[in-house]
Design a protein around this motif. Structure first.
Motif, PDB file in Angstrom:
ATOM      1  N   THR B 102       5.852  -9.897 -22.242  1.00 13.72           N
ATOM      2  CA  THR B 102       7.073  -9.888 -21.432  1.00 13.72           C
ATOM      3  C   THR B 102       7.728 -11.265 -21.526  1.00 13.72           C
ATOM      4  O   THR B 102       7.135 -12.219 -22.049  1.00 13.72           O
ATOM      5  N   PHE B 137      14.599 -11.086 -14.827  1.00 14.36           N
ATOM      6  CA  PHE B 137      14.318 -10.393 -16.089  1.00 14.36           C
ATOM      7  C   PHE B 137      12.907 -10.701 -16.601  1.00 14.36           C
ATOM      8  O   PHE B 137      12.602 -10.478 -17.759  1.00 14.36           O
ATOM      9  N   GLU B 138      12.066 -11.217 -15.713  1.00 13.37           N
ATOM     10  CA  GLU B 138      10.748 -11.718 -16.126  1.00 13.37           C
ATOM     11  C   GLU B 138       9.888 -10.646 -16.782  1.00 13.37           C
ATOM     12  O   GLU B 138       9.101 -10.939 -17.683  1.00 13.37           O
ATOM     13  N   ASP B 139      10.011  -9.414 -16.324  1.00 15.03           N
ATOM     14  CA  ASP B 139       9.092  -8.375 -16.792  1.00 15.03           C
ATOM     15  C   ASP B 139       9.615  -7.584 -17.989  1.00 15.03           C
ATOM     16  O   ASP B 139       8.973  -6.630 -18.436  1.00 15.03           O
ATOM     17  N   LEU B 140      10.773  -7.968 -18.477  1.00 18.09           N
ATOM     18  CA  LEU B 140      11.311  -7.238 -19.648  1.00 18.09           C
ATOM     19  C   LEU B 140      10.614  -7.699 -20.923  1.00 18.09           C
ATOM     20  O   LEU B 140      10.248  -8.863 -21.055  1.00 18.09           O
ATOM     21  N   TYR B 141      10.459  -6.761 -21.847  1.00 20.97           N
ATOM     22  CA  TYR B 141       9.940  -7.112 -23.173  1.00 20.97           C
ATOM     23  C   TYR B 141      11.124  -7.504 -24.065  1.00 20.97           C
ATOM     24  O   TYR B 141      12.245  -7.015 -23.849  1.00 20.97           O
ATOM     25  N   GLU B 144      13.647  -5.072 -25.134  1.00 21.67           N
ATOM     26  CA  GLU B 144      14.565  -4.524 -24.124  1.00 21.67           C
ATOM     27  C   GLU B 144      15.710  -5.496 -23.823  1.00 21.67           C
ATOM     28  O   GLU B 144      16.478  -5.282 -22.898  1.00 21.67           O
ATOM     29  N   MET B 145      15.783  -6.586 -24.580  1.00 22.50           N
ATOM     30  CA  MET B 145      16.792  -7.620 -24.304  1.00 22.50           C
ATOM     31  C   MET B 145      17.786  -7.743 -25.445  1.00 22.50           C
ATOM     32  O   MET B 145      17.488  -7.383 -26.581  1.00 22.50           O
ATOM     33  N   ARG B 150      17.192 -13.049 -25.563  1.00 24.90           N
ATOM     34  CA  ARG B 150      15.935 -13.446 -26.223  1.00 24.90           C
ATOM     35  C   ARG B 150      15.957 -14.920 -26.601  1.00 24.90           C
ATOM     36  O   ARG B 150      14.941 -15.614 -26.489  1.00 24.90           O
TER      37      ARG B 150
END
Lengths: 540, 270
Positions: B102, B137-141, B144-145, B150
């Motif tokens: 993440t 947005f800490e838990d996004l992979y 998914e960005m 990124r």
């Protein structure tokens, strides 16, 4: 014990053996691959060995198994270790090579982030190299598990002279049931084994999907790889010593000079340097161990025995020639089927959805387990048509069913991986099937085809090894061919003539390794240089 | 205590990272650099420009200790730099995030080699992500960005290492112009906000507008082997307007440095 409980335990023991050894291969492969990317010397030694051993089937290790595990260790442990060793040698090379290739192609930028963060060896492995290798491992699990299951009949039961050695598993209980003509138990074993293999394949498919979705890099981020693998540089013995001695001395001098101005950054640099020496030393030790054991084996054979072995060498080579013709026939038929069926599966979503899991399951279901039953049901009919050629046909058939999946699967993956722009161009130019194949699909899937052909050839040897001399394939019937090196090795092993079996295996191993390096590896190099379709798009 | 004093003395010195008489050749013997001298002073945003293929990214890796020069030295706060260190953080042209982690775990990577507890790492990672505008947005992979998000994760990771120097290798090259424009402004504001130990930034770019917008000093590389052929102190006030006459005049000057005069134009160039 209840017979079905026995079957379940035996199938689980076999599956556990295969999966456990696959896991062992994966874990050891990570450390070996890391050592390879850190030390050129270790890399060269390691890759040469993998390439040679990957090219030769399990039969080549049989004499080692007999000498080390049966005669030296002996007992239940020796037999179990012998079975484990045979399965290990069936699954390990694929996985080790895959991990090495993954580690070798970790993008420079990601490696720089790890260096920039001062990662230790274990942190680099844990956060970068191991996750990066997961998709490659997932892809290699299918053929490795298939190979592992394929050899269970050979690894769990084998005869040497008057002795029969058995380790507990599906192969050995099935052998007992066949001897007792216990048809219900035989059917039960086949069904339970099929169920367990289907479950394993389904789990592997899920794992593959997860690995691809989670561990592959983003396609829209152009990241420079460390360079395509140059097998010419990694796989040639002379490259071990390729570095100019003067430049090596200069490098050494440079390091010595740095010591004068040592500061906090240089301490870590020195640690890295020492690690390189450690890896190089391990590489040297492995090479020395192999040289030592080879030399002691050669010395232990008496001169009279050498003369007998040399006198039989021409016959062994003729047998090998026959076997190459058999392998060529199997390969030809496999390729024709692969090209038509693989293309159909790749372009037809419905066929693919149903076909691929079936193919994966069939490839993992060990042909030597079900082949005797196929034989007994079809033999009278086939004999009425082909007469004296019947046995030959069955041996070719066994070779075919045990191996054609590889080239089919590889070709299918190659067609799937073709850039969408190529499909648009083919449609745009209104190309027919054969024109598409000739002009676009075959050239752009060439690297995949070569890889599939290589696996098919390697596995075909396994099929021939089992089929060319199969005593009591069913009841009193023995399946055998007239001439073949595999037959000679099989007969020598089961009659206790270990020297001839080892000599035949050695000749076979050397020829196959030379063939692999001179032909397969060159084709691979050419495929990587000339026929990588993706680069045709990116460089445009 | 003595060590702390030494570090404070170093931090007070004017030059944070400098390269002295760098000579470098590739493994095939091609000589890339000849006597390169570059220095990045405290509070300065330094850019390195030059024609394509001149070796700008290679120079940045020498400055970061990723490559060892044939001769010459790189010094960080007066100490010889021979290998990569978290104190000099490299931000890549390609957006380097680890897809299996993440956003928060990506940022935590910079602290793995430090003796920090899990809670400390989490706090620092969240703080770094918030600094680059990725709060929430800490838990996004990474998958998914967007590309801009990124790259912000990559910058947050660099911040989390508490570096003294940022080395930026065309960090906006893979972003669309609008995203790049927004990120450039944000990044400059964050860089020298005083909330981090960051003292200096060295950026490599072929985008002259970007270079003029951000830099205090510009080193110009040219020739074979490459050497520093010019150094420009950019005196324009901030914020800089790329549409102003002054900006365009500076742009022309940089352009002239980098392009050889065409036939009939000799003597016309400034």
């Amino acid at each position: 014990m209840n017979v079905f409980l026995l079957i379940i335990l035996a199938v689980l023991a076999t599956a556990g053996r295969v999966i456990g050894l696959v896991i062992l291969s994966i874990v050891t492969g990570w450390f070996l691959a890391y050592a390879s990317i850190k030390s050129k010397f270790f890399e060269n030694a390691y890759i040469i060995l993998i390439e040679i051993f990957e090219s030769v089937p399990v039969i080549t290790f049989f004499p080692v198994v007999l000498v080390i595990f049966i005669t030296r260790i002996g007992g239940t442990l020796g037999v179990e270790l012998a079975a484990d060793f045979l399965v290990f040698t069936a699954v390990v090379w694929n996985i080790w090579m895959g991990e090495y290739q993954a580690f070798k192609t970790v993008p420079n930028e990601m490696a720089e982030v790890a260096e920039n963060s001062n990662f230790s060896l274990f942190q680099k492995l844990r956060y970068l190299y191991i996750p990066f290798s997961v998709p490659r491992i997932a892809a290699n699990l299918f053929p490795s598990v298939s190979d592992g299951f394929f050899y269970i009949t050979v690894s769990e039961v084998f005869e040497v002279g008057i002795h029969t050695y058995q380790s507990f598993g599906a192969g050995s209980v099935l052998n007992t049931f066949v001897a007792d003509a216990n048809n219900i138990a035989i059917e039960g074993t086949l069904i339970i084994l099929a169920i367990v293999i289907i479950i394993i394949i389904l789990i592997l498919r899920e794992f593959s999907r997860y690995a691809v979705s989670r561990y592959t890099l983003d396609n829209d981020t152009p990241i420079l790889k460390r360079g395509r693998l140059n097998m010419k540089q990694t796989a040639r013995a002379f490259s071990v010593l390729s570095k100019n001695p003067l430049s090596r001395l200069a490098t050494y001098y440079k390091y010595r000079e740095a010591d004068k101005h040592e500061d906090k950054y240089e301490k870590t640099l020195k640690r890295e340097k020492y690690l390189k020496y450690v890896y190089a030393s391990i590489g040297i030790i492995i090479l020395l161990a192999i040289l030592y054991s080879s030399a002691s084996l050669i010395i232990s054979v008496k001169s009279g025995e050498w003369q007998i072995l040399f006198s039989k060498t021409p016959l062994l080579l003729i047998g090998l020639g026959y076997d190459y013709v058999r392998v060529g026939s199997i390969l030809l038929v496999s390729m024709i089927i692969a090209i038509f069926l693989g293309y159909h599966l790749a372009v037809n979503k419905r066929a693919e959805y149903a076909g691929i899991p079936i193919i994966q399951t069939l490839s993992a279901y060990p042909a030597p387990i079900y082949f005797p039953f196929l034989f007994i049901f079809t033999e009278p009919f086939i004999f009425s048509i082909f007469g004296g050629f019947t046995n030959e046909l069955y041996v070719l058939g066994l070779g075919f069913v045990s191996t054609f999946y590889y080239v089919l699967y590889s070709f299918w993956m190659g067609v799937k991986a073709m850039p969408s722009e190529y499909w648009e161009i083919m449609k745009n130019l209104n190309m027919g099937f054969f024109k598409k194949m000739r002009k676009v699909i075959l050239p752009s899937t060439f690297p995949y085809l070569i890889s599939g052909v290589s696996s098919t050839i390697n596995s075909a040897w396994g099929g021939l090894m089992i089929g060319e001399y199969w005593p009591h394939i069913y009841g009193t019937h023995t399946l055998y061919v007239h001439t073949g090196l595999m037959k000679t090795i099989d007969i020598s092993t089961s009659s206790g003539n270990i020297a001839l079996a080892a000599w035949g295996s050695l000749i076979f191993g050397i020829i196959v390794a030379i063939y692999s390096i001179l032909f397969t590896r060159r084709m691979m190099d050419m495929a990587q240089k000339k026929y990588v379709a993706e680069e045709g798009i990116y460089s445009a | 205590m003595v060590e702390e004093l030494q570090i404070n003395n170093k931090l007070n010195s004017e030059i944070v990272l400098n390269a002295e008489n760098i000579n470098f050749s590739y493994d095939n013997g091609y000589k890339v650099f000849k006597n390169i001298n570059i220095g990045a002073a405290r509070g300065k945003f330094v850019a390195i420009i030059g024609p394509s293929g001149i070796g700008k990214s290679t120079l940045l890796r020498i400055l970061g200790g990723f490559l060892k020069p044939d001769s010459g030295e790189v010094k960080l706060l007066g100490s010889k730099l021979n290998m990569p260190t978290p104190e000099v953080a490299l931000i890549h042209q390609s957006i380097v995030t680890f897809p299996w982690m993440t956003a928060e775990d990506n940022v935590k990577l910079a602290m793995k080699a430090k003796r920090m507890t899990g809670d400390q790492m989490e706090e620092k990672a969240r703080e770094s992500l918030a600094r680059v505008g990725l709060d929430g947005f800490e838990d996004l992979y990474p998958k998914e960005m967007s590309g801009g998000m990124r790259q912000r994760v990559a910058i947050a990771r660099a911040f989390a290492a508490d570096p003294y120097v940022f080395l930026m290798d065309e960090p906006f090259a893979h972003l669309d112009e609008l995203t790049a424009e927004g990120l450039r402004q944000d990044i400059y504001n964050i860089l020298f906000s005083g909330e981090t130990p960051l003292k200096s930034v060295i950026m490599v770019s072929h985008n002259l507008t970007e270079v003029l917008e951000l830099s205090d000093e510009i080193y110009i590389l040219n020739g074979i082997p490459a050497s520093v052929v010019g150094k420009v102190d950019v005196a324009m006030k901030r914020p800089r307007n790329p549409r102003s006459d002054e900006f365009n005049a500076n742009l022309d000057m940089l352009y002239n440095y980098l392009t050889p005069p065409r036939k009939g134009e000799e003597g016309k160039k400034k």
